[in-house]
Every structure is written in C-alpha cells, then in structure tokens.
Design an enzyme around this catalytic site. Structure first.
Site, PDB file in Angstrom:
ATOM      1  N   ASN A 153       0.780  -1.240   0.000  1.00  0.00           N
ATOM      2  CA  ASN A 153       0.000   0.000   0.000  1.00  0.00           C
ATOM      3  C   ASN A 153       0.815   1.297   0.000  1.00  0.00           C
ATOM      4  O   ASN A 153       0.330   2.321  -0.468  1.00  0.00           O
ATOM      5  CB  ASN A 153      -1.052  -0.013   1.121  1.00  0.00           C
ATOM      6  CG  ASN A 153      -0.457  -0.076   2.487  1.00  0.00           C
ATOM      7  OD1 ASN A 153       0.680  -0.495   2.662  1.00  0.00           O
ATOM      8  ND2 ASN A 153      -1.225   0.330   3.483  1.00  0.00           N
ATOM      9  N   GLY A 229       2.850  -5.381   7.321  1.00  0.00           N
ATOM     10  CA  GLY A 229       1.865  -6.150   6.569  1.00  0.00           C
ATOM     11  C   GLY A 229       0.726  -6.603   7.471  1.00  0.00           C
ATOM     12  O   GLY A 229       0.460  -5.997   8.507  1.00  0.00           O
ATOM     13  N   SER A 230       0.091  -7.688   7.067  1.00  0.00           N
ATOM     14  CA  SER A 230      -1.137  -8.114   7.752  1.00  0.00           C
ATOM     15  C   SER A 230      -0.836  -8.920   9.018  1.00  0.00           C
ATOM     16  O   SER A 230       0.258  -9.479   9.181  1.00  0.00           O
ATOM     17  CB  SER A 230      -1.971  -8.952   6.788  1.00  0.00           C
ATOM     18  OG  SER A 230      -1.237 -10.104   6.438  1.00  0.00           O
ATOM     19  N   GLU A 249       4.848  -4.184  12.030  1.00  0.00           N
ATOM     20  CA  GLU A 249       3.900  -3.068  11.853  1.00  0.00           C
ATOM     21  C   GLU A 249       2.683  -3.670  11.178  1.00  0.00           C
ATOM     22  O   GLU A 249       2.709  -3.931   9.977  1.00  0.00           O
ATOM     23  CB  GLU A 249       4.529  -1.969  10.986  1.00  0.00           C
ATOM     24  CG  GLU A 249       5.763  -1.310  11.570  1.00  0.00           C
ATOM     25  CD  GLU A 249       5.437  -0.294  12.652  1.00  0.00           C
ATOM     26  OE1 GLU A 249       4.253   0.063  12.817  1.00  0.00           O
ATOM     27  OE2 GLU A 249       6.363   0.136  13.351  1.00  0.00           O
ATOM     28  N   LEU A 250       1.616  -3.892  11.944  1.00  0.00           N
ATOM     29  CA  LEU A 250       0.485  -4.670  11.427  1.00  0.00           C
ATOM     30  C   LEU A 250      -0.765  -3.800  11.250  1.00  0.00           C
ATOM     31  O   LEU A 250      -0.673  -2.603  11.079  1.00  0.00           O
ATOM     32  CB  LEU A 250       0.233  -5.869  12.343  1.00  0.00           C
ATOM     33  CG  LEU A 250       1.491  -6.704  12.657  1.00  0.00           C
ATOM     34  CD1 LEU A 250       1.185  -7.811  13.641  1.00  0.00           C
ATOM     35  CD2 LEU A 250       2.108  -7.280  11.389  1.00  0.00           C
ATOM     36  N   CYS A 283      -3.202   1.472   6.784  1.00  0.00           N
ATOM     37  CA  CYS A 283      -3.340   0.757   8.065  1.00  0.00           C
ATOM     38  C   CYS A 283      -4.025   1.615   9.132  1.00  0.00           C
ATOM     39  O   CYS A 283      -4.663   1.069  10.023  1.00  0.00           O
ATOM     40  CB  CYS A 283      -1.980   0.284   8.546  1.00  0.00           C
ATOM     41  SG  CYS A 283      -0.762   1.584   8.498  1.00  0.00           S
ATOM     42  N   GLU A 377      -9.958  -5.707  10.623  1.00  0.00           N
ATOM     43  CA  GLU A 377      -9.402  -4.625   9.804  1.00  0.00           C
ATOM     44  C   GLU A 377     -10.069  -4.689   8.434  1.00  0.00           C
ATOM     45  O   GLU A 377      -9.920  -5.667   7.706  1.00  0.00           O
ATOM     46  CB  GLU A 377      -7.891  -4.802   9.644  1.00  0.00           C
ATOM     47  CG  GLU A 377      -7.302  -3.712   8.785  1.00  0.00           C
ATOM     48  CD  GLU A 377      -5.834  -3.897   8.487  1.00  0.00           C
ATOM     49  OE1 GLU A 377      -5.404  -5.026   8.216  1.00  0.00           O
ATOM     50  OE2 GLU A 377      -5.113  -2.888   8.517  1.00  0.00           O
TER      51      GLU A 377
HETATM   52  P1  NAD Z   1       0.577  -9.008   3.468  1.00  0.00           P
HETATM   53  O1  NAD Z   1       0.740  -9.385   4.894  1.00  0.00           O
HETATM   54  O2  NAD Z   1      -0.283  -9.846   2.620  1.00  0.00           O
HETATM   55  O3  NAD Z   1       2.009  -8.976   2.741  1.00  0.00           O
HETATM   56  C1  NAD Z   1       3.057  -8.168   3.219  1.00  0.00           C
HETATM   57  C2  NAD Z   1       4.390  -8.769   2.787  1.00  0.00           C
HETATM   58  O4  NAD Z   1       4.584 -10.012   3.468  1.00  0.00           O
HETATM   59  C3  NAD Z   1       4.503  -9.070   1.292  1.00  0.00           C
HETATM   60  O5  NAD Z   1       5.788  -8.690   0.851  1.00  0.00           O
HETATM   61  C4  NAD Z   1       4.331 -10.573   1.253  1.00  0.00           C
HETATM   62  O6  NAD Z   1       4.951 -11.185   0.133  1.00  0.00           O
HETATM   63  C5  NAD Z   1       5.040 -10.989   2.538  1.00  0.00           C
HETATM   64  N1  NAD Z   1       4.714 -12.324   3.066  1.00  0.00           N
HETATM   65  C6  NAD Z   1       3.569 -13.036   2.905  1.00  0.00           C
HETATM   66  N2  NAD Z   1       3.677 -14.232   3.535  1.00  0.00           N
HETATM   67  C7  NAD Z   1       4.899 -14.276   4.103  1.00  0.00           C
HETATM   68  C8  NAD Z   1       5.594 -15.230   4.908  1.00  0.00           C
HETATM   69  N3  NAD Z   1       5.036 -16.397   5.246  1.00  0.00           N
HETATM   70  N4  NAD Z   1       6.835 -14.946   5.353  1.00  0.00           N
HETATM   71  C9  NAD Z   1       7.413 -13.750   5.031  1.00  0.00           C
HETATM   72  N5  NAD Z   1       6.816 -12.817   4.265  1.00  0.00           N
HETATM   73  C10 NAD Z   1       5.573 -13.069   3.816  1.00  0.00           C
HETATM   74  O7  NAD Z   1       0.095  -7.477   3.466  1.00  0.00           O
HETATM   75  P2  NAD Z   1      -0.379  -6.567   2.257  1.00  0.00           P
HETATM   76  O8  NAD Z   1      -1.690  -7.064   1.758  1.00  0.00           O
HETATM   77  O9  NAD Z   1       0.720  -6.347   1.298  1.00  0.00           O
HETATM   78  O10 NAD Z   1      -0.588  -5.187   3.052  1.00  0.00           O
HETATM   79  C11 NAD Z   1      -1.732  -4.904   3.782  1.00  0.00           C
HETATM   80  C12 NAD Z   1      -1.526  -5.080   5.270  1.00  0.00           C
HETATM   81  O11 NAD Z   1      -0.414  -4.317   5.709  1.00  0.00           O
HETATM   82  C13 NAD Z   1      -2.716  -4.567   6.077  1.00  0.00           C
HETATM   83  O12 NAD Z   1      -3.022  -5.494   7.080  1.00  0.00           O
HETATM   84  C14 NAD Z   1      -2.192  -3.262   6.681  1.00  0.00           C
HETATM   85  O13 NAD Z   1      -2.794  -2.873   7.874  1.00  0.00           O
HETATM   86  C15 NAD Z   1      -0.755  -3.594   6.897  1.00  0.00           C
HETATM   87  N6  NAD Z   1       0.016  -2.361   7.000  1.00  0.00           N
HETATM   88  C16 NAD Z   1       0.471  -1.966   8.232  1.00  0.00           C
HETATM   89  C17 NAD Z   1       1.173  -0.766   8.355  1.00  0.00           C
HETATM   90  C18 NAD Z   1       1.742  -0.307   9.674  1.00  0.00           C
HETATM   91  O14 NAD Z   1       2.637   0.510   9.653  1.00  0.00           O
HETATM   92  N7  NAD Z   1       1.257  -0.786  10.794  1.00  0.00           N
HETATM   93  C19 NAD Z   1       1.383   0.021   7.227  1.00  0.00           C
HETATM   94  C20 NAD Z   1       0.891  -0.418   6.000  1.00  0.00           C
HETATM   95  C21 NAD Z   1       0.219  -1.617   5.890  1.00  0.00           C
END
Ligand code: NAD
Length: 476
Positions: A153, A229-230, A249-250, A283, A377
């Site tokens: 994002n 990420g998530s 950072e979730l 997020c 979320e």
């Molecule tokens: P995602 O968790 O699907 O993917 C994030 C990253 O993790 C990608 O690069 C993906 O390839 C990698 N990944 C997936 N499985 C993995 C594994 N088993 N081991 C290691 N890496 C792996 O998230 P997304 O859909 O790209 O982004 C959206 C999420 O990110 C939302 O939940 C959002 O809240 C969160 N987010 C949090 C913040 C924050 O600062 N708290 C900021 C932005 C986004």
C-alpha cells in the site's frame, strides 16, 4: 518492462518463473518480474553478510549520511517518475502518489541526520559498590543483515522506513517487496546505488511470501526482521524468526471520536480523506467514527455529502480523488463484508456498489461490534458512523478491539482530550487530527495485535542497533 532481483549491484536474468504486475485500474501489464530461486536468495544473504563485515560496519557516519542525503535529492529530481510508478503498480491516485514520494524524500533526510546521532552514554560506574576507578560507556553498533519485508500500500515510503534507518545504522539489507508492487522498490535500489551506496549493502529479492519470505525470515545469517503487513503474516513471521530481533507493523481498525464541541468544518473534510484515501487501504484509515449523539445527524449528513462529491476514476488523472482497490479479489472480499453487515441489520448510507476493482466509498450505520466491518481490519473504502452518549462508553467501544495502532479525538476541551487519550489503548493518539495522519519523524507502531516495536526514523534506527557496553578499570 522486465525486472529481476538485484544482488551485489547485478540484476538477475529472468529465469523460467515469472510473475506479472498489473495496473489495478485497467489491468494493463506494468512489468514482468523474474522470481528469485532459493539459491539466489541464499547468495543474496551471503553477499549481504560479507558486505556488512567488509564494508558497511566500517563506513563512517558522515559517508552514510551523505549517501542518504544524495538519494533524497535524486528522488526529488525524479518525483514524477516515482509517483507514476506507484500509481501504475498500486492504483493509487496520482495526487497521493506524489505525496508519498515527498514523504519518502523526507524519510531519507531524517535518516541522513540520524546517521550522525548514534549516541551512547557515559555511566556513573562509581554508583555501584566496588565501582571506584572504573569507567564505563555505551556505543550503538549495527546489527548485521536486516531483512525488510514490505506491503503493497505504500510501496516506496514504507520501504524507506526500513531501508533508510538500516543504512543510517551501518547495516546491510535484504529487501523483499510485496509481489503486487515491486517496481518502486526496484527503482529505489537503483537510485540508492546511484547515490553511492556500496554494492551488496542493499540486495533486492523478488518473490512470493511463501517461497522467498519464509526462508528469508528463518535464515540464520539474518539478524533482524522488520515487517509491515497483515496480522496473519505477522504471526507467522514472529513464529519463524526465532531469536532474531523483530519489528512488526500490522493492521488496525482505527477509531476517531467526535465530541459535541468538535470543529466539524475541520474534522469532516479530514475524515473523508482519512476514510477513503487510497480506497481505505491504509493501516490507520478511519474505520470507526464515533460521534456524540447531539451532533450525530448533522455530522452524518455533511459527511455523506462530502463523500459523494469525491471524483472517482482513473488514478492517473490529476483530478481523481478515489480509484481502484489493489485487485478484484480484494474488492469482492470487501463487498461480502458489507453484504454480511447488511444481512445482520446494518444500513448503507452511501456507496456499497462494486464495479471490477472499484468499490464505491461506503458509509455504514446501525452497525454492531461483532460485525466484520467493525471487529476486523476492513482495509477497504468502508467506514462506519456510530453514535455515543458518554466518555466511558466511547472509550470502552474504542478499546474493544484486538488492534491498537492510532486514534483521533476531536474536541476543544483539552482536559477531556487528555483524559480520553490516556485511556485509549493505542500506540499513538492525535488530538484534533484524524487517526490517518502520520509524520515520518514521530514514533509509530501499535500495541496489542497491531504490532511490536516502533518506526519513525530515529526509533527504527534504535531498533536496528545493539547497545554495546565498554568498561575500563583504571589504576587510580
Ligand atoms: P501481506 O501481509 O499480505 O504482505 C506483506 C508482505 O509479506 C509481502 O511482501 C508478502 O509477500 C510478505 N509475506 C507473505 N507471507 C509471508 C511469509 N510467510 N513470510 C514472510 N513474508 C511473507 O500485506 P499486504 O496485503 O501487502 O498489506 C496490507 C496489510 O499491511 C494490512 O493489514 C495493513 O494494515 C498492513 N500495513 C500496516 C502498516 C503499519 O505501519 N502498521 C502500514 C501499511 C500496511
């Protein structure tokens, strides 16, 4: 455009396995990416490990700072190119992509400054019995190889929130960007090399979470994993990382609270932006808006009016405020959450319709705390407006969540603002500002299942160093 992983400054040739990156608005192919094999990942990690020991840990702070500053200047020159890249790969409206590049320039500048402030302290050793004639001090030292795993994002800014402090600290980095949006990261690696970053200080590996992310997190030569990420992926990473340092950072379902004395002229336009910017895929997007019952109707009417005035369309157009979600599956998923809420008594006040990847800005009322659009979320352009009658009630509703990232409070009563802020279980609270507002120099991160650790350049840098103690026994 064909792109591959970058190891020690060299781009890997496309292998048999490739993946396409498509523009979420019109489905055009933006790039073809060569997926790294595990052998390439291992080579990248070994190269990062060697580069750390041979080069970056010995680099003087002023050199690290100069590289970061130069990179910021180069990024400023290429603002448009980077903004268009973000828009094409992520579907983010151009006006917001430009904002992301501007913030990224600042992240690099903050990091350039922080590189020169890795201070330690002198300890009063004689405070302990037996400490007479002893001198002690601490130094902050880099960790080694940092694995940075980033989401789709904010493909440039959130990548830099990991890469820039890691460079400032003297670490080397293996960057694994989101497979949906790897182009900004690819261009960033090239830009940093152009700014003078030594080869091998930042290696890029392209691949999926399962095939590349998993073995990267588990690898014994990685000293720290920093992930945005998530929540489900965050849980897996926490489990796989073992003894490594971890920053997570979730997600969040951020609350915003408006008391009777809130300045609605200020709050409503900000909340429209904070709920629907980048289709709610932020997020700290405003997901729950709690409004005092005495101003509920007037707030809701004006909030709907301003939401319906948003310009929806091609994110490459200058005037577009609102564009697609990242892909059709995500738009469909969000639509089922709306339908599910409606089936359990919620009302759609505006929006609710989906056309391909575009889900119209959606405002919901009559929601219940166990509906997915409230409890989970939503990460989509869906916001719920909920009336409240007392401080205690709104605090308990706001805290009724597994998440705790950032919240917004609107009131002119500063005592009340502090009273509420103190009770909110959040990593950050803004007063008279929306939950979605973030600056790149304040500590940023969550409590509960929103994460572990803090970013915001200075704070990320602390987490990317180790405190090392030095003691000297003097002869008096
Ligand atoms: P995602 O968790 O699907 O993917 C994030 C990253 O993790 C990608 O690069 C993906 O390839 C990698 N990944 C997936 N499985 C993995 C594994 N088993 N081991 C290691 N890496 C792996 O998230 P997304 O859909 O790209 O982004 C959206 C999420 O990110 C939302 O939940 C959002 O809240 C969160 N987010 C949090 C913040 C924050 O600062 N708290 C900021 C932005 C986004």
């Amino acid at each position: 455009m064909k792109i591959g992983s970058i190891i020690n400054g060299d781009e890997m040739k496309p292998s048999k396995e490739t993946m396409t990156v498509t523009n979420p608005y019109n489905n055009e192919v933006v790039a073809e990416i060569a997926l790294a094999a595990e052998e390439e990942l291992n080579r990248a990690i070994d190269n990062s490990y060697d580069t750390f020991h041979q080069t970056t840990k010995k680099m003087p702070a002023h050199e690290r700072g100069d590289i970061l500053l130069k990179a910021s200047n180069l990024l400023e020159e290429r603002l448009e190119e980077f903004a268009e890249t973000i828009t094409k790969e992520a579907g983010k409206p151009l006006q917001f992509s430009r904002g992301e590049v501007e913030r990224s320039m600042q992240v690099l500048r903050f990091a350039a400054e922080e590189a020169k402030h890795m201070e330690g302290e002198v300890l009063p050793m004689d405070a302990a019995i037996g400490g007479k004639n002893r001198f002690g001090f601490t130094k902050r030292v880099p960790l080694g190889v940092v694995a940075a795993i980033t989401p789709f994002n904010f493909p440039l800014n959130l990548t830099l929130h990991k890469v820039a402090p890691a460079i400032a600290a003297g670490n080397t980095i293996i960057l694994k960007p989101a497979e949906k949006t790897p182009l900004s990261a690819y261009k960033l690696v090239q830009l940093l090399h152009e700014a003078g970053l030594p080869k091998g200080a930042l290696n890029l590996v392209l691949g999926t979470g399962k095939e590349i992310g998993d073995p990267l997190v588990k690898h014994e030569r990685i000293h720290k994993v920093t992930f945005t990420g998530s929540l489900p992926v965050g849980r897996t990473i926490r489990k796989n990382a073992g003894f490594k340092k971890v920053t997570l950072e979730l997600g969040s379902n951020s609350p915003n609270i408006l008391f009777e004395d809130a300045d609605l002229n200020e709050a409503i336009p900000s909340l429209v932006k904070g709920s629907f910017a980048f289709s709610g895929q932020v997020c700290i997007s405003a997901q729950r808006i709690y409004v005092h019952q005495n101003i509920y109707e007037s707030f809701l009417n004006e909030f709907i009016r301003q939401t319906e005035a948003l310009t929806i369309g091609d994110p490459m157009n200058e005037e577009t405020d609102f564009g697609p979600m990242i892909n059709e599956d995500e738009a469909k998923r969000a639509k089922t959450w709306i339908d599910d809420a409606v089936n359990h008594g919620a009302t759609i006040k505006t929006g609710g319709e989906r056309n391909g990847t575009i889900l119209k800005p959606t405002i919901m009322t009559d929601v219940k705390s166990d509906m997915k659009i409230i409890a989970e979320e939503v990460f989509a352009p869906i916001v719920s407006v909920i009336p409240f009658s007392s401080e205690n009630q709104v605090v308990s509703k706001s805290n009724d969540s597994i998440y705790g990232l950032q919240a917004g409070i609107f009131t002119k009563d500063i005592d009340r603002a502090f009273r509420i802020a103190d009770q909110l279980e959040m990593g950050g609270v803004w007063i008279n500002e929306i939950s979605t507002y973030r600056q790149d120099n304040h500590p940023y991160g969550g409590v509960k299942q929103s994460g572990i650790g803090r970013e915001g350049v200075k704070y990320a840098l602390e987490d990317m160093t180790e405190m090392k103690f030095y003691g000297i026994k003097l002869n008096g």
